[in-house]
Design an enzyme around this catalytic site. Structure first.
Site, PDB file in Angstrom:
ATOM      1  NE  ARG A  78      -2.648   1.174   3.535  1.00 50.38           N
ATOM      2  CZ  ARG A  78      -3.160   1.047   4.657  1.00 50.38           C
ATOM      3  NH1 ARG A  78      -4.650   0.821   4.586  1.00 50.38           N
ATOM      4  NH2 ARG A  78      -2.724   1.257   5.808  1.00 50.38           N
ATOM      5  CE  LYS A  85      -1.901   4.687   7.239  1.00 51.35           C
ATOM      6  NZ  LYS A  85      -3.121   5.426   7.794  1.00 51.35           N
ATOM      7  CD  GLU A 111     -11.924   6.067   5.208  1.00 52.55           C
ATOM      8  OE1 GLU A 111     -11.389   5.071   5.557  1.00 52.55           O
ATOM      9  OE2 GLU A 111     -11.424   6.726   4.323  1.00 52.55           O
TER      10      GLU A 111
HETATM   11  N1  PMP Z   1      -9.355   4.774   7.242  1.00 53.93           N
HETATM   12  C1  PMP Z   1      -8.557   5.564   7.482  1.00 53.93           C
HETATM   13  C2  PMP Z   1      -8.674   7.001   7.070  1.00 53.93           C
HETATM   14  C3  PMP Z   1      -7.211   5.398   8.111  1.00 53.93           C
HETATM   15  O1  PMP Z   1      -6.441   6.302   8.439  1.00 53.93           O
HETATM   16  C4  PMP Z   1      -7.037   4.090   8.480  1.00 53.93           C
HETATM   17  C5  PMP Z   1      -5.664   3.780   9.273  1.00 53.93           C
HETATM   18  N2  PMP Z   1      -5.292   4.039  10.583  1.00 53.93           N
HETATM   19  C6  PMP Z   1      -7.777   2.876   8.376  1.00 53.93           C
HETATM   20  C7  PMP Z   1      -9.157   3.456   7.379  1.00 53.93           C
HETATM   21  C8  PMP Z   1      -7.783   1.621   8.434  1.00 53.93           C
HETATM   22  O2  PMP Z   1      -6.709   0.852   7.620  1.00 53.93           O
HETATM   23  P1  PMP Z   1      -5.601  -0.102   8.297  1.00 53.93           P
HETATM   24  O3  PMP Z   1      -6.479  -1.299   8.709  1.00 53.93           O
HETATM   25  O4  PMP Z   1      -4.897  -0.408   7.170  1.00 53.93           O
HETATM   26  O5  PMP Z   1      -5.156   0.435   9.270  1.00 53.93           O
END
Ligand code: PMP
Length: 286
Positions: free
Chosen positions: A52, A151, A184
């Site tokens: 990622r 990200k 989200e």
């Molecule tokens: N959405 C956002 C905006 C995030 O920053 C994160 C990570 N903290 C997630 C979802 C969850 O992703 P992950 O399971 O890869 O931590």
């Protein structure tokens, strides 16, 4: 004990881990990052996070000066140097120092930084009793402006929504997209259970494709559940049987109310509890 930070290819003392004030990561949030959990001294789902990271970098046209295997070594070295058993790794790649203008051609030397530290966990009662969540008025970044799939170091969108959450006494806030659909939370993906089916918004809803989200979808399928990635609105959460969030820090955490409205019977549901248990097994390597 002061931490050892990986910076410019070396492990240096935390007090010496410094970057230029002209770094575009600092000036403009121009860079990418990952947050990774360490369980039993090992970085969890490291390959997925590295993939990622490189995809985020590609999307912002940032060339990472290390190969993926060098990056993996850098993470593992930093965990070992700090003797982290249970903890968290922050992996950062910034554009590097440039001028005060936006032109990336005038930057040089992208910085790769790895921080491995212990982690403060959410209190156990939040997992037992579930979270109360509010909907933020701040909408999630429009994917055509700055894709949430990247990200990036620019987290202001999420920070503004998180302020709304904390102002309301919550630790998370739900973010909708520009169409008013559920996207989200500020740092977590969202799932609901309705009539035995597990549902979560698709990437096109404008979400970060969480590594924990993908792991939980895999576990749910193994458990024989039907999983649907489809657009949802707040109404779907209000009438859901269960709701939970997933994220690197939170793992799997139940949600029992949204905007003061009780979800299901107001307690973490059986599907959530089962997936939480399966996730605990996955992370402990069973
Ligand atoms: N959405 C956002 C905006 C995030 O920053 C994160 C990570 N903290 C997630 C979802 C969850 O992703 P992950 O399971 O890869 O931590």
């Amino acid at each position: 004990m002061p931490l050892k930070i990986y910076l410019a290819g070396k492990l240096v003392d935390e007090a010496d881990a410094k970057i230029s004030v002209f770094d575009h990561g600092f000036l403009y949030g121009d860079g990418v990052f990952e947050g990774i959990r360490v369980y039993g001294g090992k970085a969890f789902l490291l390959d997925e996070h590295i993939t990622r990271l490189y995809e985020s970098a590609l999307a912002i046209r940032l060339e990472i000066p290390l190969s993926k295997s060098e990056m993996t070594d850098a993470v593992n070295q930093t965990i070992a140097a700090n003797d982290i058993g249970e903890g968290y790794v922050r992996l950062i790649v910034s554009r590097g120092a440039g001028t005060l203008g936006l032109d990336i051609r005038r930057t040089s030397d992208p910085q790769v930084i790895v921080i491995a530290d212990t982690i403060t966990l959410y209190p156990p009662e939040m997992y037992r009793d579930g979270l109360k969540v509010i909907t933020a008025s701040t909408i999630r970044n429009h994917a055509a402006a700055l894709s949430p799939r990247i990200k990036s170091l620019n987290y202001l969108n999420n920070i503004l929504a998180k302020i709304e959450a904390t102002d309301s006494g919550c630790i998370e806030a739900l973010m909708l997209n520009a169409q008013g659909e559920v996207a989200e939370c500020t740092g977590d993906n969202i799932f609901i259970v309705k009539n035995g089916i597990l549902k979560t918004p698709p990437p096109e809803a404008g979400i970060l494709e969480g590594i924990t989200r993908a792991a939980v979808i895999g576990l749910a399928k193994q458990a024989g559940l039907t999983v649907e990635e489809s657009a949802m609105v707040r109404h779907d959460i209000f009438v859901a049987d269960e709701c939970f969030l997933t994220g690197t820090a939170a793992e799997v955490i139940p949600v029992v109310s949204l905007d003061g409205r009780t979800i299901g019977d107001g307690k973490p549901g059986p599907v959530t509890k089962d997936l939480l248990e399966r996730f605990q097994e996955l992370k402990s390597g069973r």
